[in-house]
Every structure is written in C-alpha cells, then in structure tokens.
Design a protein around this motif. Structure first.
Motif, PDB file in Angstrom:
ATOM      1  N   TRP A 163       0.708  -1.249  -0.102  1.00  0.00           N
ATOM      2  CA  TRP A 163       0.036  -0.012   0.118  1.00  0.00           C
ATOM      3  C   TRP A 163       0.828   1.261   0.034  1.00  0.00           C
ATOM      4  O   TRP A 163       1.819   1.307   0.751  1.00  0.00           O
ATOM      5  CB  TRP A 163      -0.856  -0.039   1.294  1.00  0.00           C
ATOM      6  N   VAL A 164       0.415   2.157  -0.875  1.00  0.00           N
ATOM      7  CA  VAL A 164       1.086   3.572  -0.929  1.00  0.00           C
ATOM      8  C   VAL A 164      -0.065   4.563  -0.343  1.00  0.00           C
ATOM      9  O   VAL A 164      -0.876   4.762  -1.109  1.00  0.00           O
ATOM     10  CB  VAL A 164       1.690   3.888  -2.211  1.00  0.00           C
ATOM     11  N   THR A 165       0.559   5.379   0.471  1.00  0.00           N
ATOM     12  CA  THR A 165      -0.319   6.442   0.966  1.00  0.00           C
ATOM     13  C   THR A 165       0.283   7.747   1.043  1.00  0.00           C
ATOM     14  O   THR A 165       1.553   7.856   1.520  1.00  0.00           O
ATOM     15  CB  THR A 165      -0.773   6.045   2.549  1.00  0.00           C
ATOM     16  N   TYR A 166      -0.106   8.786   0.419  1.00  0.00           N
ATOM     17  CA  TYR A 166       0.288  10.071   0.452  1.00  0.00           C
ATOM     18  C   TYR A 166      -0.773  10.906   1.375  1.00  0.00           C
ATOM     19  O   TYR A 166      -1.863  11.014   1.240  1.00  0.00           O
ATOM     20  CB  TYR A 166       0.176  10.779  -0.986  1.00  0.00           C
ATOM     21  N   THR A 167      -0.181  11.665   2.297  1.00  0.00           N
ATOM     22  CA  THR A 167      -0.983  12.510   3.170  1.00  0.00           C
ATOM     23  C   THR A 167      -0.657  14.029   2.719  1.00  0.00           C
ATOM     24  O   THR A 167       0.653  14.203   3.044  1.00  0.00           O
ATOM     25  CB  THR A 167      -0.442  12.355   4.633  1.00  0.00           C
ATOM     26  N   LEU A 168      -1.364  14.704   2.244  1.00  0.00           N
ATOM     27  CA  LEU A 168      -1.241  16.125   1.869  1.00  0.00           C
ATOM     28  C   LEU A 168      -2.118  17.097   2.882  1.00  0.00           C
ATOM     29  O   LEU A 168      -3.035  16.865   3.232  1.00  0.00           O
ATOM     30  CB  LEU A 168      -2.024  16.463   0.442  1.00  0.00           C
ATOM     31  N   THR A 169      -0.961  17.803   3.266  1.00  0.00           N
ATOM     32  CA  THR A 169      -1.626  18.852   4.375  1.00  0.00           C
ATOM     33  C   THR A 169      -1.190  20.192   4.120  1.00  0.00           C
ATOM     34  O   THR A 169      -0.259  20.508   3.775  1.00  0.00           O
ATOM     35  CB  THR A 169      -0.704  18.508   5.760  1.00  0.00           C
ATOM     36  N   ASN A 170      -2.325  21.136   4.222  1.00  0.00           N
ATOM     37  CA  ASN A 170      -2.281  22.601   3.781  1.00  0.00           C
ATOM     38  C   ASN A 170      -1.961  23.247   5.087  1.00  0.00           C
ATOM     39  O   ASN A 170      -2.592  23.320   6.271  1.00  0.00           O
ATOM     40  CB  ASN A 170      -3.470  23.218   3.489  1.00  0.00           C
ATOM     41  N   THR A 171      -0.549  23.734   5.067  1.00  0.00           N
ATOM     42  CA  THR A 171      -0.061  24.504   6.394  1.00  0.00           C
ATOM     43  C   THR A 171      -0.121  25.973   6.356  1.00  0.00           C
ATOM     44  O   THR A 171       0.169  26.596   7.428  1.00  0.00           O
ATOM     45  CB  THR A 171       1.411  23.951   6.562  1.00  0.00           C
ATOM     46  N   ALA A 172      -0.692  26.552   5.379  1.00  0.00           N
ATOM     47  CA  ALA A 172      -0.883  28.005   5.154  1.00  0.00           C
ATOM     48  C   ALA A 172      -2.314  28.453   5.725  1.00  0.00           C
ATOM     49  O   ALA A 172      -3.211  28.481   5.074  1.00  0.00           O
ATOM     50  CB  ALA A 172      -1.178  28.357   3.549  1.00  0.00           C
ATOM     51  N   MET A 173      -2.080  28.297   6.968  1.00  0.00           N
ATOM     52  CA  MET A 173      -3.272  28.549   7.932  1.00  0.00           C
ATOM     53  C   MET A 173      -2.987  29.888   8.948  1.00  0.00           C
ATOM     54  O   MET A 173      -1.979  30.031   9.307  1.00  0.00           O
ATOM     55  CB  MET A 173      -3.761  27.342   8.795  1.00  0.00           C
ATOM     56  N   LYS A 174      -4.085  30.499   9.135  1.00  0.00           N
ATOM     57  CA  LYS A 174      -4.346  31.826  10.330  1.00  0.00           C
ATOM     58  C   LYS A 174      -5.483  31.488  10.661  1.00  0.00           C
ATOM     59  O   LYS A 174      -6.551  31.642  10.078  1.00  0.00           O
ATOM     60  CB  LYS A 174      -3.550  32.950   9.596  1.00  0.00           C
ATOM     61  N   GLN A 246      -5.997  12.120   2.256  1.00  0.00           N
ATOM     62  CA  GLN A 246      -5.084  10.949   2.050  1.00  0.00           C
ATOM     63  C   GLN A 246      -5.291  10.379   0.816  1.00  0.00           C
ATOM     64  O   GLN A 246      -6.727  10.412   0.369  1.00  0.00           O
ATOM     65  CB  GLN A 246      -5.213  10.058   3.086  1.00  0.00           C
ATOM     66  N   LEU A 247      -4.358   9.988  -0.032  1.00  0.00           N
ATOM     67  CA  LEU A 247      -4.608   9.491  -1.087  1.00  0.00           C
ATOM     68  C   LEU A 247      -4.026   7.950  -1.370  1.00  0.00           C
ATOM     69  O   LEU A 247      -2.625   7.987  -0.691  1.00  0.00           O
ATOM     70  CB  LEU A 247      -3.873  10.226  -2.450  1.00  0.00           C
ATOM     71  N   LYS A 248      -4.593   6.888  -1.620  1.00  0.00           N
ATOM     72  CA  LYS A 248      -3.961   5.552  -1.412  1.00  0.00           C
ATOM     73  C   LYS A 248      -4.259   4.748  -2.745  1.00  0.00           C
ATOM     74  O   LYS A 248      -5.309   4.822  -3.304  1.00  0.00           O
ATOM     75  CB  LYS A 248      -4.769   4.894  -0.089  1.00  0.00           C
ATOM     76  N   TYR A 249      -3.285   3.944  -2.763  1.00  0.00           N
ATOM     77  CA  TYR A 249      -3.379   2.711  -3.979  1.00  0.00           C
ATOM     78  C   TYR A 249      -2.484   1.475  -3.558  1.00  0.00           C
ATOM     79  O   TYR A 249      -1.618   1.831  -2.554  1.00  0.00           O
ATOM     80  CB  TYR A 249      -3.000   3.611  -5.101  1.00  0.00           C
ATOM     81  N   ARG A 250      -2.691   0.697  -4.090  1.00  0.00           N
ATOM     82  CA  ARG A 250      -1.845  -0.491  -3.953  1.00  0.00           C
ATOM     83  C   ARG A 250      -1.145  -1.134  -5.085  1.00  0.00           C
ATOM     84  O   ARG A 250      -1.700  -1.152  -6.434  1.00  0.00           O
ATOM     85  CB  ARG A 250      -2.772  -1.728  -3.262  1.00  0.00           C
ATOM     86  N   ILE A 251       0.151  -1.484  -4.865  1.00  0.00           N
ATOM     87  CA  ILE A 251       1.190  -1.762  -6.216  1.00  0.00           C
ATOM     88  C   ILE A 251       1.670  -3.463  -5.827  1.00  0.00           C
ATOM     89  O   ILE A 251       1.457  -3.809  -4.828  1.00  0.00           O
ATOM     90  CB  ILE A 251       2.229  -0.977  -6.420  1.00  0.00           C
ATOM     91  N   THR A 252       1.830  -3.861  -6.904  1.00  0.00           N
ATOM     92  CA  THR A 252       2.229  -5.397  -6.910  1.00  0.00           C
ATOM     93  C   THR A 252       3.165  -5.605  -7.822  1.00  0.00           C
ATOM     94  O   THR A 252       3.580  -4.730  -9.065  1.00  0.00           O
ATOM     95  CB  THR A 252       1.107  -6.407  -7.141  1.00  0.00           C
ATOM     96  N   GLY A 253       4.105  -6.728  -7.529  1.00  0.00           N
ATOM     97  CA  GLY A 253       5.261  -6.979  -8.559  1.00  0.00           C
ATOM     98  C   GLY A 253       6.164  -7.824  -8.153  1.00  0.00           C
ATOM     99  O   GLY A 253       6.337  -7.593  -6.915  1.00  0.00           O
ATOM    100  N   ASP A 254       7.400  -8.212  -8.890  1.00  0.00           N
ATOM    101  CA  ASP A 254       8.275  -9.092  -8.312  1.00  0.00           C
ATOM    102  C   ASP A 254       9.464  -8.222  -7.828  1.00  0.00           C
ATOM    103  O   ASP A 254      10.219  -8.611  -7.014  1.00  0.00           O
ATOM    104  CB  ASP A 254       8.961 -10.013  -9.520  1.00  0.00           C
TER     105      ASP A 254
END
Length: 682
Positions: A163-174, A246-254
């Motif tokens: 499983w590959v998971t990318y977590t994107l966070t907007n830090t430009a907050m006030k 969060q963006l998730k997907y699953r990869i496979t291979g040798d």
C-alpha cells in the motif's frame, strides 16, 4: 481544453528557448526568444499591464521530505515603457533565466528591467529556502496479516502487494474572525482557522514492471510510454474540501520501485475556479433562499397567531351565547309556572261566578230567606273581590321559587308580566349573542377560508360555515320569540288585566266595599227592589262566569305555549353549549398549530440557515487569502500568480529539475489559476 493546450505548447517553447530545459542550475542561460513569448502571449489573450509570476519547483525524497526547491520569479509587462521594477524573491544562487549577466540585488529584492513593444519579461531562478505551503508525506506498507511499514529503499525486497499512502496537508493557515448572519439577520462572529485556498492535482506514474492492484479513488490512465498513471484532483481547504487529504493505492510486482509523483497546487479565488465559483454561488443562493423562506414563515406564523386569537374570541362569544340560552330556558320555565297559576285562578273565578249566579237565582225565588241569603252572598262577593284584586294591589316580589300563598288575580297577572319581561330580556340577549357569534365566525371564514389562498383545511372551513349558519338561525328564532313574548304581554295579559279591573270595579265601589254587598245591605230594607236587583246581578254574574271561562281557556293556551317555548329554549341551550365546546376545541387547535407548527418550523429554518451562511462566509474568507499564498509579496499594483510543483522521482530518473513537470505547473501559473480546464471529471 483547446486553449489550455495552446498555452502549454507556448510555455514549453518559452522554457526551451530560455534554457529552462537544462539539467542543472549551473548551466549558462541563453537570451530570450521573443517569438516564443509572443506565442505564449497570443495563447493567453488579453493580459494585465504587469504580472508577477512565481513558480516553486520542489524535489522530494521518497518519503515526501523536501530535498531541494527552486523558485522562478518572472516580471511580465504588456505594452509598457521600459522601466526597472523591484520585486522580492530568493537571492540564494540567483541567476537570470532569459539573459546573460548577474541580476541586480537591492537588499532582499531583485531589480528587473522590462518594457517595450508587445509583451516583455525578465525571469530569475534561485534556491527556495522557505517552508512549502503544502506538506506531502509518503508511506509504504505491506498488506494482509502482519502488515508493517517499509523503508522506500527496501521496496524491491518487499514480499507481496504494498500500500502506498500520500498525506497532503495545507499548512498555510491563520486564525481570524469570520462573521455571518442567519436568515433572520442574527449575526455570529467566531474565530476560525482559515486556510489558503489551494487546489491542484497529483499524478503518479508506475515504473515498468510494477502492477496496479487497487487504484483507490484515483483516475487510472496510460501515458505515451505505456506506463500506468493515477490522477487525483485535490481541494485542500474548507469548506470545499479539507485541509488534509489522504490518497491511497496498492501496487504489486516481483521487483517494486518507488512510483514517480508529480503534484501541482495553486491558490484560487471564488471567481477563478468554475467548481469553486459554482459552490460559492450555490451557497449564496441558499442563504438568499433561507431569508425568503424565513420571511414567508414569519408571515405564516403571524397569521396562525391571529387565527388563534380569533378562535379564542369566538370561543368566548359562544360561551356567552350558551349562558344567555341557559338564562332564557330558566325564564321560560318561570313563564310556564306563572301561566299554570293563572289558569288555575281563572278556573276558580269561573267557578265562583257560577256559584254567584246560582245564589242570585235562589235569592230571587226565595225572598223569605233573603236576609240570611244576602248575608252569605255578601260574604262570598267580598271573597271574590279579594281574589280578583284591583289596580291598588301592590306588586309582588318576583321569586318563582317562593310564590305567595293567596295571590289575587291581578297580582298573578303582574307576576306573569314580570316573568315575561325577564324571559324577553334573556331571549334578546341570546339573539344578540347568536348574531355576534355568526358575524365573528363569518369573519374568520372570510379571512382564512376564502380563495385564492385559504389558510385553514377545507374540513375546518366547512365546520366554521355550519357554525355561522346555526348561530344565525338561532338569532332569528330568538328574535321571533322576543316579538311573540311582547305580543303576549301587550295583547293578552294587558287585556286580561283590564278585564279584571272592570270586574273588580263592578264588585267594588272604590272604598273597598263591594257594591253588591251594599245592595244586599239595602235588600234587607227593600226586598222589592232586591228582587229586580238580584235578577240583574244574576245576569251579570253569568256574563262574568263566561268571561272567567274564556280567561281560563286563554291561560291554558298560554301555559301550553310557555311549555313549548321552554322545551325549545332547552334545546337551544344544549346546542349552544355544544357549540361553545366546539369553539374551545377550535381555539385549542389553532394555538397548537401556531405553537407546535408554524413557530417550530420557523425556528428550525432559522437555526438551519446558519450552516450555509457560515460556510459561505468561510469560503469568502478563504478566497481573500489567495494573495497570501504567493511565495513572496507581489509588488504593489501588479497581478500575482503562483504555482507550486512537487516531484518524487523513481530511482532510475536523473537529478535536477523535472522540466516537464515544471511545464505542467506553469500552465496553472500562466493561465492565472484557471485549474478547471486541467481537471479530469469523472
């Protein structure tokens, strides 16, 4: 989409001619190719006089940590005289991209020379050392039982799908105060975290030999090299999206490798992105619709309150009518009782007169016993005079429950007249109350049941109309009864009273001595005259007996009529009581309609209206933060455009800037944030 393709082609031409395609930042740049920039200008169409374009390109490690970042700062002038413009940007390893020489640095700013016919520009490139406004974190983990995280360097040795998971966070907050009003105009102000309005896309390319087992919610495609691609559109600010995704997907291979990633994000205002603009317009119209609905429900609630008040008044009027009907019924019973007493007295009078006539006949035939008979007759006549009475008799107190033991006929008639007056008054009151009730109910029917917009159900309107009709009929019957009672008083009882006065006058000489009795006194001294007088008296007594019989018959008829009137008024009193009960139920139902219906719905609409209003206010506040999302402040009077491009490379890719990715990000930059055209819609 065609215009976007033209812009991308022109941008790539500009970057190629300007030396942007070089593998590293130490290469010597070449001069600006004016024709390429003219091609870009034609693709973009009408442009502002001055534009400050900022493009930040960041290379990330396989875990998503920044490895290096570069900023391209470009000043563009359209049909402006030649001049020097100072703009803030990074000065770390600063160099020109479109000309030879070294840029002029003034403190923390760089001096750019632009101006001339058509579109002119000056661009620099430098290392970018500021924190990135959107953070990306990449995680890799095995699947199934005993799943665990994997170091990116260990991916080739991974056992099974990953499983590959990318977590994107907007830090430009006030944090800032956001104000909004509900549909009734009640304002609320709260301090909220407001994020810069970043939107964009993430493109993942799987290396050769790596298969896709699960795409999650990505759009799957294939590039020109036959590689599998995954595309996500992201919105990283509330209320359009979330500050973290969060963006998730699953990869496979040798033999697995770290997939390549390219992410572009740009700040947008409500009027730049069609999707954002549609949502903002929808929220605005929702707020307006809630205000319109609240105004309508307020009017409806006011009408329901007026209906509750009107039905309460109706119930009060029906209660008065019921009281009046009950009083009329009581008076009619008194009238029936008095009429029966009058009939009994008339029968006694007729019987006495018959006895008098027989005595006179006996007197005229039996003169030898005249003295004794005259004395007895005188006593009988005196009793008869007392039974009849005269106009000097005092009026009896009116108490139907305690009638006098020995009333005179005159007193009984006065008692009957008094009872009639009370009955007449009660019936008049009943007629008035019934008429007023009918009018009130008719007003309610007109106000709430008449077309075109009746506010009461048809069944309730029908009942109200029936109530108005019955009240009107009751008023008419009561008015007719009043006229009948007045007729009895003036035409019957007064004539009877006059007849009794005549009889009383015939029996009395004005000083309470009966004239017949005087004649009897004289009879003892003049029996001859007594014979003639007794004959006349016998004739008068017979006439009086006939009159008394007629009085008795009329009194019996009066008693029968009074009994029927009492029965009718009893039914009227019962119906009025039922009508009052129905009016009370109607009033209670109207109050419940207002309190549990219209008022409750109005409150719920007002409470619910705060949510779209707050979302609309938050969206406007986020849109206003778009200018804060630039890497460096935009010079005064210029239009600012900024784009951030992130990339994670596969192990077999070379170092340096990924200029195709830069080209993709630059489309956002040059097109002024029109991201909608680059999105793939599902």
């Amino acid at each position: 989409m065609k215009k976007t393709t033209q812009v991308a082609t022109a941008l790539l031409a500009v970057m190629t001619s300007s030396g942007w395609g070089m593998a590293n930042a130490d290469a010597t740049p070449v001069r600006n190719d004016t024709s390429a920039f003219q091609q870009l200008s034609a693709a973009l169409g009408k442009q502002p006089d001055f534009v400050n374009e900022q493009l930040v390109v960041a290379e990330l490690t396989a875990s998503g940590l920044p490895d290096s970042a570069t900023i391209v700062n470009r000043i563009v002038a359209n049909e402006q005289p030649e001049q020097q413009i100072s703009a803030q940007t990074s000065t770390d390893k600063l160099r020109y991209l479109d000309q030879a020489g070294s840029p002029t640095v003034d403190g923390d700013s760089v001096v750019y020379t632009v101006g001339g016919p058509g579109q002119t520009s000056s661009a620099t490139q430098a290392n970018f050392n500021k924190p990135l406004p959107v953070a990306l974190h990449a995680e890799y983990a095995t699947t199934g039982e005993g799943a665990k995280g994997i170091n990116p360097d260990d991916l080739p040795q991974a056992d099974g799908p990953v499983w590959v998971t990318y977590t994107l966070t907007n830090t430009a907050m006030k944090r800032q105060e956001v104000s909004w009003s509900d549909s009734q105009g009640n304002q609320t102000t709260k301090e909220q975290p407001v994020f810069a309005p970043f939107v964009g896309s993430v493109l993942v390319t799987l290396p050769q030999g790596v298969g896709l087992a699960d795409a999650g919610n990505a759009v799957v495609g294939t590039n020109q090299r036959g590689e599998t691609t995954l595309l996500w559109n992201v919105v990283l600010y509330p209320p359009m999206g979330n500050f973290q995704e969060q963006l998730k997907y699953r990869i496979t291979g040798d033999s697995l490798q770290v997939p390549a990633l390219s992410m572009q994000v740009v700040p947008v205002t409500n009027d730049q992105d069609p999707a954002v603009g549609f949502s903002a317009d929808l929220l605005s119209k929702t707020v307006e619709g809630n205000e319109t609905m609240t105004n309508g429900l307020t009017s409806l609630d006011d009408s329901a309150a007026e209906l509750a008040s009107a039905t309460s008044q109706l119930a009060a009027g029906q209660a008065k009518q019921a009281q009046g009907a009950a009083a009329s019924y009581s008076g009619s019973r008194s009238l029936a009782s008095g009429s029966n007493q009058l009939a009994d007295g008339s029968d006694q009078l007729a019987s006495g007169l018959k006895q008098l006539a027989g005595g006179l006949n006996s007197l005229s035939s039996q003169l030898p016993d005249a003295v004794v008979a005259t004395r007895k007759i005188r006593q009988s006549v005196q009793e008869l005079a007392w039974a009849i009475g005269n106009e000097h008799d005092k009026e009896l107190p009116f108490d139907p429950n305690k009638p006098p033991k020995h009333p005179t006929l005159v007193q009984l008639l006065w008692l009957t007249q008094e009872a009639l007056k009370q009955v007449e008054k009660a019936v008049e009151t009943s007629a008035k109350n019934s008429g007023e009730s009918a009018k009130l109910v008719a007003e309610v029917v007109q106000a709430h049941c008449a077309p075109p917009t009746p506010t009461l159900p048809e069944e309730d309107c029908t009942k109200l109309q029936q109530a108005a009709t019955k009240s009107g009929i009751a008023a008419a019957y009561a008015a007719g009864s009043v006229a009948g009672l007045k007729l009895i008083d003036s035409q019957l009882l007064e004539r009877i009273l006059e007849g009794l006065y005549q009889v009383s006058s015939a029996l009395s000489n004005g000083d309470n001595e009966p004239s017949i009795s005087g004649a009897l006194w004289e009879l003892e001294n003049a029996l001859r005259k007594a014979s003639t007088a007794t004959g006349q008296l016998s004739s008068g007594a017979s006439s009086s007996a006939n009159g008394a019989g007629q009085l008795a018959s009329a009194s019996n008829q009066l008693a029968g009529g009074a009994s029927q009137l009492s029965n009718g008024l009893g039914q009227l009193a019962g119906g009025a009581s039922q009508l009052a009960g129905g009016a009370n139920q109607l009033a209670a139902g109207s109050q419940q309609l207002q309190q549990q219906g219209t008022a409750k719905v109005l409150k719920e609409v007002i409470d619910a209206s705060s949510k779209p209003a707050s979302a609309n206010a938050y969206l406007d506040a986020a849109s206003e933060r778009a200018d804060d999302a630039t890497a460096y402040p935009v010079p005064s009077g210029m239009t600012g455009r900024v784009a951030y491009v992130y990339s994670i490379k596969t192990p077999d890719q070379h170092g340096g800037l990924s200029w195709p990715a830069v080209g993709m990000g630059a489309v956002f930059l040059a097109a002024g944030g029109v991201v909608g055209a680059n999105r793939i819609r599902s």
